[in-house]
Write a protein that holds these residues in place. Structure first.
Motif, PDB file in Angstrom:
ATOM      1  N   GLY A   1     128.725  18.268   9.576  1.00 49.67           N
ATOM      2  CA  GLY A   1     130.066  19.028   9.964  1.00 49.67           C
ATOM      3  C   GLY A   1     130.602  19.554   8.471  1.00 49.67           C
ATOM      4  N   ILE A   2     132.081  19.484   8.606  1.00 49.44           N
ATOM      5  CA  ILE A   2     132.648  19.813   7.478  1.00 49.44           C
ATOM      6  C   ILE A   2     132.640  18.831   6.357  1.00 49.44           C
ATOM      7  CG2 ILE A   2     135.149  20.146   6.539  1.00 49.44           C
ATOM      8  CD1 ILE A   2     135.764  21.250   9.530  1.00 49.44           C
ATOM      9  N   GLY A   3     132.436  19.005   5.194  1.00 49.03           N
ATOM     10  CA  GLY A   3     132.153  18.239   4.037  1.00 49.03           C
ATOM     11  C   GLY A   3     133.500  18.499   3.162  1.00 49.03           C
ATOM     12  N   ARG A   4     134.205  19.549   3.308  1.00 55.16           N
ATOM     13  CA  ARG A   4     135.372  19.669   2.414  1.00 55.16           C
ATOM     14  C   ARG A   4     136.769  19.112   3.018  1.00 55.16           C
ATOM     15  NH1 ARG A   4     133.403  22.967  -1.811  1.00 55.16           N
ATOM     16  NH2 ARG A   4     131.098  23.973  -1.330  1.00 55.16           N
ATOM     17  N   SER A   5     137.408  19.222   2.169  1.00 51.38           N
ATOM     18  CA  SER A   5     139.003  19.020   2.540  1.00 51.38           C
ATOM     19  C   SER A   5     139.603  20.191   3.490  1.00 51.38           C
ATOM     20  CB  SER A   5     139.909  18.878   1.382  1.00 51.38           C
ATOM     21  OG  SER A   5     139.539  17.731   0.652  1.00 51.38           O
TER      22      SER A   5
ATOM     23  N   PRO B   1     130.868  12.424   4.010  1.00 48.56           N
ATOM     24  CA  PRO B   1     130.460  13.408   5.116  1.00 48.56           C
ATOM     25  C   PRO B   1     129.084  13.244   5.292  1.00 48.56           C
ATOM     26  CG  PRO B   1     131.095  14.765   3.372  1.00 48.56           C
ATOM     27  CD  PRO B   1     131.458  13.288   2.951  1.00 48.56           C
TER      28      PRO B   1
ATOM     29  N   THR C   1     140.612  14.643   3.913  1.00 48.40           N
ATOM     30  CA  THR C   1     139.504  14.799   3.096  1.00 48.40           C
ATOM     31  C   THR C   1     138.362  13.727   3.470  1.00 48.40           C
ATOM     32  OG1 THR C   1     140.632  15.392   1.386  1.00 48.40           O
ATOM     33  CG2 THR C   1     138.767  14.437   0.494  1.00 48.40           C
ATOM     34  N   PRO C   2     137.155  14.150   3.872  1.00 45.93           N
ATOM     35  CA  PRO C   2     136.196  13.196   4.390  1.00 45.93           C
ATOM     36  C   PRO C   2     135.565  12.517   3.079  1.00 45.93           C
ATOM     37  CG  PRO C   2     135.355  15.612   4.281  1.00 45.93           C
ATOM     38  CD  PRO C   2     136.758  15.536   4.098  1.00 45.93           C
TER      39      PRO C   2
ATOM     40  N   MET D   1     137.880   8.947   6.307  1.00 46.81           N
ATOM     41  CA  MET D   1     138.851  10.117   6.241  1.00 46.81           C
ATOM     42  C   MET D   1     139.767   9.424   5.434  1.00 46.81           C
ATOM     43  SD  MET D   1     138.493  12.815   8.946  1.00 46.81           S
ATOM     44  CE  MET D   1     136.816  13.409   8.765  1.00 46.81           C
TER      45      MET D   1
END
Length: 142
Positions: free
Chosen positions: A38-42, A35, A31-32, A1
């Motif tokens: 789960g969430i792959g965006r900022s 990823p 920001t990952p 992250m």
């Protein structure tokens, strides 16, 4: 992250695919980097939001870097808490010409406090000897 301020959003955050955030925004960007689920965006958070990151119980140790410098390590189950702190850093702006000049000096090794003979010592011996031999063959060496 990658966790960044607006000023840091143009560095590691941007390289990881995160957004560029205006320096006038009071925000934090998460920001990952790689990823998997789960969430792959900022995610952009407000100035009063608190960030809590917990290392998974089955995880190997996790390195904490601050501006590219190792600042510590977390183990399985450890928690990292962060939040935006107003006025924590200062930004220095240089005139465009002065900035370019300073960059050239840094890149040209002019600011290295070593003499030429000391710089040669940094070259591995076998490469140094090959270079000297080539100079001798070409009549340039002593």
């Amino acid at each position: 992250m990658v966790v960044s301020t607006p000023h840091g959003s143009t560095a590691y955050n941007y390289a990881a695919g995160g957004p560029v955030v205006s320096p006038s925004a009071e925000a934090v960007v998460i920001t990952p980097v790689a990823p998997m689920a789960g969430i792959g965006r900022s995610v952009v958070l407000g100035r009063d939001d608190r960030i809590t990151l917990t290392v998974a119980p089955e995880s190997a140790p996790v390195a904490i870097d601050v501006d590219g410098t190792v600042a510590g390590q977390l183990g399985a189950g450890d928690v990292l808490r962060a939040q935006l702190r107003a006025g924590a850093g200062q930004v220095v702006r240089l005139a465009a010409g002065e900035h370019a000049s300073r960059s050239r000096v840094k890149l040209s090794l002019l600011d290295v406090p070593l003499r030429r003979d000391q710089l040669l010592e940094l070259v591995p011996a076998h490469l140094r000897e090959e270079g000297l031999e080539r100079l001798r063959r070409e009549g340039l060496g002593t």
